[in-house]
Design a protein around this motif. Structure first.
Motif, PDB file in Angstrom:
ATOM      1  N   HIS A 175       0.810  -1.212   0.000  1.00 45.17           N
ATOM      2  CA  HIS A 175       0.000   0.000   0.000  1.00 45.17           C
ATOM      3  C   HIS A 175       0.843   1.262   0.000  1.00 45.17           C
ATOM      4  O   HIS A 175       0.499   2.249  -0.622  1.00 45.17           O
ATOM      5  CB  HIS A 175      -0.938   0.005   1.203  1.00 45.17           C
ATOM      6  CG  HIS A 175      -2.013  -1.010   1.084  1.00 45.17           C
ATOM      7  ND1 HIS A 175      -2.378  -1.846   2.113  1.00 45.17           N
ATOM      8  CD2 HIS A 175      -2.792  -1.354   0.046  1.00 45.17           C
ATOM      9  CE1 HIS A 175      -3.338  -2.650   1.709  1.00 45.17           C
ATOM     10  NE2 HIS A 175      -3.611  -2.376   0.458  1.00 45.17           N
ATOM     11  N   ASP A 176       1.963   1.212   0.737  1.00 45.50           N
ATOM     12  CA  ASP A 176       2.779   2.424   0.853  1.00 45.50           C
ATOM     13  C   ASP A 176       3.379   2.818  -0.488  1.00 45.50           C
ATOM     14  O   ASP A 176       3.392   3.985  -0.857  1.00 45.50           O
ATOM     15  CB  ASP A 176       3.900   2.216   1.877  1.00 45.50           C
ATOM     16  CG  ASP A 176       3.314   2.076   3.270  1.00 45.50           C
ATOM     17  OD1 ASP A 176       2.155   2.532   3.447  1.00 45.50           O
ATOM     18  OD2 ASP A 176       3.973   1.509   4.150  1.00 45.50           O
ATOM     19  N   ARG A 177       3.831   1.801  -1.234  1.00 48.23           N
ATOM     20  CA  ARG A 177       4.413   2.114  -2.530  1.00 48.23           C
ATOM     21  C   ARG A 177       3.358   2.718  -3.452  1.00 48.23           C
ATOM     22  O   ARG A 177       3.611   3.691  -4.148  1.00 48.23           O
ATOM     23  CB  ARG A 177       4.998   0.851  -3.154  1.00 48.23           C
ATOM     24  CG  ARG A 177       5.878   1.163  -4.357  1.00 48.23           C
ATOM     25  CD  ARG A 177       6.444  -0.088  -4.983  1.00 48.23           C
ATOM     26  NE  ARG A 177       5.376  -0.966  -5.452  1.00 48.23           N
ATOM     27  CZ  ARG A 177       5.539  -2.280  -5.685  1.00 48.23           C
ATOM     28  NH1 ARG A 177       6.685  -2.853  -5.436  1.00 48.23           N
ATOM     29  NH2 ARG A 177       4.531  -3.000  -6.134  1.00 48.23           N
ATOM     30  N   GLU A 178       2.164   2.128  -3.410  1.00 43.57           N
ATOM     31  CA  GLU A 178       1.066   2.649  -4.230  1.00 43.57           C
ATOM     32  C   GLU A 178       0.785   4.109  -3.876  1.00 43.57           C
ATOM     33  O   GLU A 178       0.634   4.959  -4.732  1.00 43.57           O
ATOM     34  CB  GLU A 178      -0.208   1.824  -4.007  1.00 43.57           C
ATOM     35  CG  GLU A 178      -0.177   0.464  -4.662  1.00 43.57           C
ATOM     36  CD  GLU A 178      -0.243   0.539  -6.175  1.00 43.57           C
ATOM     37  OE1 GLU A 178      -0.900   1.455  -6.696  1.00 43.57           O
ATOM     38  OE2 GLU A 178       0.388  -0.308  -6.831  1.00 43.57           O
ATOM     39  N   GLU A 196       3.513   6.450  -5.090  1.00 47.34           N
ATOM     40  CA  GLU A 196       3.421   6.663  -6.529  1.00 47.34           C
ATOM     41  C   GLU A 196       2.301   7.642  -6.848  1.00 47.34           C
ATOM     42  O   GLU A 196       2.455   8.553  -7.644  1.00 47.34           O
ATOM     43  CB  GLU A 196       3.109   5.331  -7.210  1.00 47.34           C
ATOM     44  CG  GLU A 196       4.176   4.852  -8.153  1.00 47.34           C
ATOM     45  CD  GLU A 196       3.810   3.491  -8.709  1.00 47.34           C
ATOM     46  OE1 GLU A 196       2.800   3.421  -9.431  1.00 47.34           O
ATOM     47  OE2 GLU A 196       4.507   2.508  -8.379  1.00 47.34           O
ATOM     48  N   PHE A 197       1.179   7.427  -6.166  1.00 42.30           N
ATOM     49  CA  PHE A 197       0.022   8.293  -6.391  1.00 42.30           C
ATOM     50  C   PHE A 197       0.348   9.719  -5.953  1.00 42.30           C
ATOM     51  O   PHE A 197       0.067  10.687  -6.656  1.00 42.30           O
ATOM     52  CB  PHE A 197      -1.184   7.748  -5.626  1.00 42.30           C
ATOM     53  CG  PHE A 197      -2.446   8.509  -5.881  1.00 42.30           C
ATOM     54  CD1 PHE A 197      -3.038   8.476  -7.133  1.00 42.30           C
ATOM     55  CD2 PHE A 197      -3.042   9.259  -4.881  1.00 42.30           C
ATOM     56  CE1 PHE A 197      -4.201   9.181  -7.386  1.00 42.30           C
ATOM     57  CE2 PHE A 197      -4.202   9.966  -5.126  1.00 42.30           C
ATOM     58  CZ  PHE A 197      -4.783   9.924  -6.377  1.00 42.30           C
ATOM     59  N   ALA A 198       0.989   9.839  -4.791  1.00 44.25           N
ATOM     60  CA  ALA A 198       1.315  11.165  -4.256  1.00 44.25           C
ATOM     61  C   ALA A 198       2.212  11.929  -5.224  1.00 44.25           C
ATOM     62  O   ALA A 198       2.036  13.136  -5.418  1.00 44.25           O
ATOM     63  CB  ALA A 198       1.989  11.027  -2.894  1.00 44.25           C
ATOM     64  N   THR A 199       3.155  11.236  -5.865  1.00 43.89           N
ATOM     65  CA  THR A 199       4.034  11.907  -6.825  1.00 43.89           C
ATOM     66  C   THR A 199       3.200  12.502  -7.959  1.00 43.89           C
ATOM     67  O   THR A 199       3.410  13.641  -8.368  1.00 43.89           O
ATOM     68  CB  THR A 199       5.034  10.895  -7.429  1.00 43.89           C
ATOM     69  OG1 THR A 199       5.546  10.114  -6.359  1.00 43.89           O
ATOM     70  CG2 THR A 199       6.142  11.590  -8.165  1.00 43.89           C
ATOM     71  N   LYS A 200       2.242  11.700  -8.433  1.00 43.83           N
ATOM     72  CA  LYS A 200       1.415  12.182  -9.541  1.00 43.83           C
ATOM     73  C   LYS A 200       0.541  13.348  -9.103  1.00 43.83           C
ATOM     74  O   LYS A 200       0.414  14.343  -9.812  1.00 43.83           O
ATOM     75  CB  LYS A 200       0.536  11.053 -10.070  1.00 43.83           C
ATOM     76  CG  LYS A 200       1.359  10.028 -10.813  1.00 43.83           C
ATOM     77  CD  LYS A 200       0.518   8.913 -11.362  1.00 43.83           C
ATOM     78  CE  LYS A 200       1.409   7.916 -12.079  1.00 43.83           C
ATOM     79  NZ  LYS A 200       1.033   6.544 -11.832  1.00 43.83           N
ATOM     80  N   VAL A 201      -0.040  13.234  -7.913  1.00 47.95           N
ATOM     81  CA  VAL A 201      -0.920  14.301  -7.434  1.00 47.95           C
ATOM     82  C   VAL A 201      -0.120  15.575  -7.195  1.00 47.95           C
ATOM     83  O   VAL A 201      -0.598  16.679  -7.444  1.00 47.95           O
ATOM     84  CB  VAL A 201      -1.654  13.871  -6.150  1.00 47.95           C
ATOM     85  CG1 VAL A 201      -2.635  14.935  -5.716  1.00 47.95           C
ATOM     86  CG2 VAL A 201      -2.392  12.578  -6.390  1.00 47.95           C
ATOM     87  N   ALA A 202       1.129  15.416  -6.733  1.00 50.54           N
ATOM     88  CA  ALA A 202       1.963  16.597  -6.476  1.00 50.54           C
ATOM     89  C   ALA A 202       2.220  17.343  -7.779  1.00 50.54           C
ATOM     90  O   ALA A 202       2.184  18.576  -7.810  1.00 50.54           O
ATOM     91  CB  ALA A 202       3.281  16.169  -5.837  1.00 50.54           C
ATOM     92  N   ALA A 203       2.457  16.591  -8.854  1.00 46.07           N
ATOM     93  CA  ALA A 203       2.689  17.246 -10.141  1.00 46.07           C
ATOM     94  C   ALA A 203       1.452  18.021 -10.566  1.00 46.07           C
ATOM     95  O   ALA A 203       1.552  19.138 -11.076  1.00 46.07           O
ATOM     96  CB  ALA A 203       3.049  16.198 -11.192  1.00 46.07           C
ATOM     97  N   VAL A 204       0.276  17.434 -10.320  1.00 43.69           N
ATOM     98  CA  VAL A 204      -0.973  18.125 -10.654  1.00 43.69           C
ATOM     99  C   VAL A 204      -1.102  19.400  -9.824  1.00 43.69           C
ATOM    100  O   VAL A 204      -1.467  20.466 -10.325  1.00 43.69           O
ATOM    101  CB  VAL A 204      -2.187  17.193 -10.413  1.00 43.69           C
ATOM    102  CG1 VAL A 204      -3.493  17.962 -10.531  1.00 43.69           C
ATOM    103  CG2 VAL A 204      -2.166  16.025 -11.389  1.00 43.69           C
TER     104      VAL A 204
END
Ligand SMILES: Nc1ncnc2c1ncn2[C@@H]1O[C@H](COP(=O)(O)OP(=O)(O)OP(=O)(O)O)[C@@H](O)[C@H]1O
Ligand SMILES: [Mg+2]
Length: 629
Positions: A239-242, A245-253
């Motif tokens: 779960h943490d890796r997921e 990964e998601f947080a990186t994408k959301v941060a870019a947004v």
């Protein structure tokens, strides 16, 4: 100044329209779509013109108030002028409501027309369209591009018309008041236009990047929150890796959101600034004229009020070409789908098959899955397999000759990838043969209407699909007028009635992807019940390769015996019990029929069937699974 126009300028993508001009054929076609709305369009444009004209009234009346009513101390004239200002405001309000009424009727009507046309067309596309296109891309065509096309007709058209009229009226009024001040005011515009072009370009890039980043974020959510994806994440448990990964994408947004917000504000600020500077310049030049006695105070006030109304339309109109072009791109993308021909369509002379008996015949059938560009739309595909342009798509079936008499059962066996499911898909004409023919009751399937052909054939696939609907609704998909008693009878024959009655709401239980999860065997028996309700002359069954528990397997077996009674059946068999009872067993290898006969004949013959039977099953237990491949 309306923030809308600034928004529009930023969200158009010049790369798709650069160096292109409007195709007259496209414009005519759009015209045909808009035809039913021509009277509403006339009303819409008339209301825009009325609004733009009426907006000139207050500044001109203020001029009369200042220059004539106040100096003359004429209270009656003052009251009349103020009354006219109020009247103009009321009429403007009415015109604006009517304009919205018509524009929304045109816009929503067009969305309705295009969506229905697209849905109807996409449904009729051949299977390869669905296997090769991304579902998300098709759905987005029906959602976003349709809305884009609607904007082209109401939004862009409205903006251009209203800007042209506003600009023309305002400039005429200003020139009439004082042409020199007008020219100076217009000359100020480049002050804004030059930097705004730069900011605009940067904003377009950001918008594109932001759409891409949003799409990536959505893709992760859609995939991980689907049942299968969620299960995989749980089983691998990271779960943490997921989340990382998601947080990186959301941060870019987030980051691009901040940057583009500031850039957008830059754009607005510049427009406000040029407006303020323009007004100041008008007051300066006008003030000088007033002091010299050339111009009245009222004229000065009117000019100052009018000058702010020319910058916004002028900016919009400098971008109008790109604006109109991008709007038409949406139309083009919609038409691209509507125009794609489906190679599998009824011929004008197609026959309706009545009272089918179920005589099936394959004559020298050669088949290859259609390559790219046949019955698909390139722009809806991503990363599908490319076919070799030199040699064409690889051939999957070779010279298949098969005569299946009405009421008999044929079992297809062979290693994985031999072409069994492919043969099955040719019967209901999911694909057309490359050479040879498939016929039902003596008619080539290509000469029959698809509706009557498919009424005659019932298919239970390897992994049957249930819609997200109740059990009853799923069963009635095969026969909409079936009564509850019919449904129960079909379920009983398919040996699935106990299961259905054990569900929380019986026939009214929601099933499918997001509903009650049925086991593989239960789903197959429900699919058999659906087939029984359809009551077809020909049954095609792709047996599940996944193993069923013994109880389920026995139930499926019993259900099958009922389902096949009196029908022609083509069964892709993975279980020995089904194969042994077949009237004819056809052994496939590499797309060719290598052996045919009954179980005992084939065993006696030796060869692939006997080899696989002996090696994999060991010959003894007749309940063993014939695992081929
Ligand atoms: N939609 C498709 N497009 C291109 N090639 C396909 C497509 N579907 C199947 N094939 C290819 O056609 C060949 C035959 O496939 P088919 O599904 O008929 O095999 P099968 O005998 O049913 O195998 P299995 O027992 O594993 O279900 C395979 O080589 C497969 O890769
Ligand atoms: Mg198969």
């Amino acid at each position: 100044m309306r923030p809308m126009s600034a928004w529009r300028i930023m969200h158009q993508d010049p790369t798709v329209v650069e160096g292109r001009s409007l195709d007259p054929a496209l414009v005519r076609r759009v015209g045909r779509f808009a035809r039913p709305y021509r009277w509403q369009l006339v009303g819409f444009v008339a209301m825009i013109a009325a609004g733009a004209g009426l907006a000139l009234v207050p500044p001109l009346l203020f001029r009369s108030i200042i220059d004539s009513a106040i100096p003359n101390k004429d209270t009656a004239q003052l009251a009349v002028l103020v009354g006219v200002v109020i009247g103009a405001a009321l009429v403007t309000a009415g015109a604006s409501l009517l304009e919205r009424h018509w524009s929304s009727r045109i816009g929503e009507g067009l969305i309705y027309d295009l969506r229905c046309a697209l849905f109807d067309h996409v449904q009729r596309m051949p299977m390869q369209f669905f296997t090769r296109s991304q579902t998300g891309a098709i759905v987005s065509r029906l959602n976003n591009d349709v809305i884009g096309a609607q904007r082209a007709l109401t939004g862009t058209l409205g903006t251009v018309v209203s800007n042209v009229i506003t600009l023309a009226f305002t400039i005429v009024a200003m020139v009439a008041l004082d042409w020199r001040i007008t020219i100076v005011a217009i000359l100020l515009l480049p002050l804004f236009l030059i930097p705004s072009k730069r900011v605009g370009r940067r904003l377009q890039e950001m918008t594109r990047d932001s759409m891409q980043l949003n799409a990536e974020m959505n893709a992760q959510m859609t995939e991980r929150f689907g049942v299968a994806g969620a299960l995989l994440v749980k089983l691998f448990g990271d779960h943490d890796r997921e989340t990382d990964e998601f947080a990186t994408k959301v941060a870019a947004v987030r980051d691009i959101g901040i940057r583009s917000a500031v850039y957008q504000r830059w754009f607005m600020v510049m427009l406000v600034l040029v407006g303020a500077i323009g007004t100041a310049v008008v007051y300066y030049l006008g003030g000088m004229q007033v002091i010299e006695g050339n111009v009245s105070i009222g004229t000065l006030v009117a000019l100052a009020a009018l000058v702010t109304r020319i910058y916004d339309p002028l900016t919009s109109l400098t971008n109008a070409r790109v604006d109109v072009m991008s709007a038409f791109v949406s139309f083009e993308r919609v038409f691209e789908v509507l125009d794609s021909p489906s190679p599998i369509a009824d011929t004008p002379a197609a026959i309706t098959l009545t009272d089918p008996v179920g005589a099936l015949r394959f004559e020298h059938v050669d088949f290859a899955y259609p390559g790219a560009s046949e019955g698909t739309i390139r722009s809806l595909e991503t990363g599908g397999p490319e076919t070799d342009p030199e040699h064409g798509p690889p051939s999957v079936l070779h010279d298949i000759d098969l005569d299946i008499r009405p009421g008999t059962t044929v079992a297809l066996v062979g290693p994985s990838g031999a072409g069994k499911s492919t043969i099955a898909s040719l019967i209901p004409r999911l694909y057309d043969v490359v050479d040879g023919s498939v016929s039902l009751d003596g008619h080539d399937v290509r000469d029959l209407t698809q509706a009557s052909l498919r009424r005659a054939i019932g298919v239970v696939s390897q992994d049957p699909h249930l819609f997200h609907a109740t059990v009853g609704e799923n069963l009635r998909y095969a026969r909409p007028d079936a009564t509850d008693a019919d449904l129960r009878a079909a379920c009983a024959a398919a040996r699935v009635l106990d299961v259905v009655e054990g569900l929380p709401d019986g026939l009214d239980t929601m099933v499918g992807e997001r509903g009650y999860r049925l086991s593989g065997g239960e789903k197959q028996r429900l699919a058999i019940a659906r087939l029984l309700l359809k009551d077809p002359a020909v049954v095609v069954l792709d047996e599940a390769t996944s193993s069923l528990d013994t109880e389920n397997e026995a139930a499926v077996q019993a259900a099958l015996a009922d389902a096949l009674e009196g029908r022609t059946a083509v069964i892709i068999a993975h279980r020995l019990s089904t194969v042994v009872d077949a009237d004819l067993i056809v052994v496939l290898e590499h797309g060719r029929i290598v052996q045919r006969g009954t179980h005992s004949e084939l065993l006696a013959q030796g060869g692939l069937y006997a080899d696989l039977y002996r090696v994999l099953v060991g010959g003894g237990d007749p309940d063993s699974r014939l695992v081929l491949g």
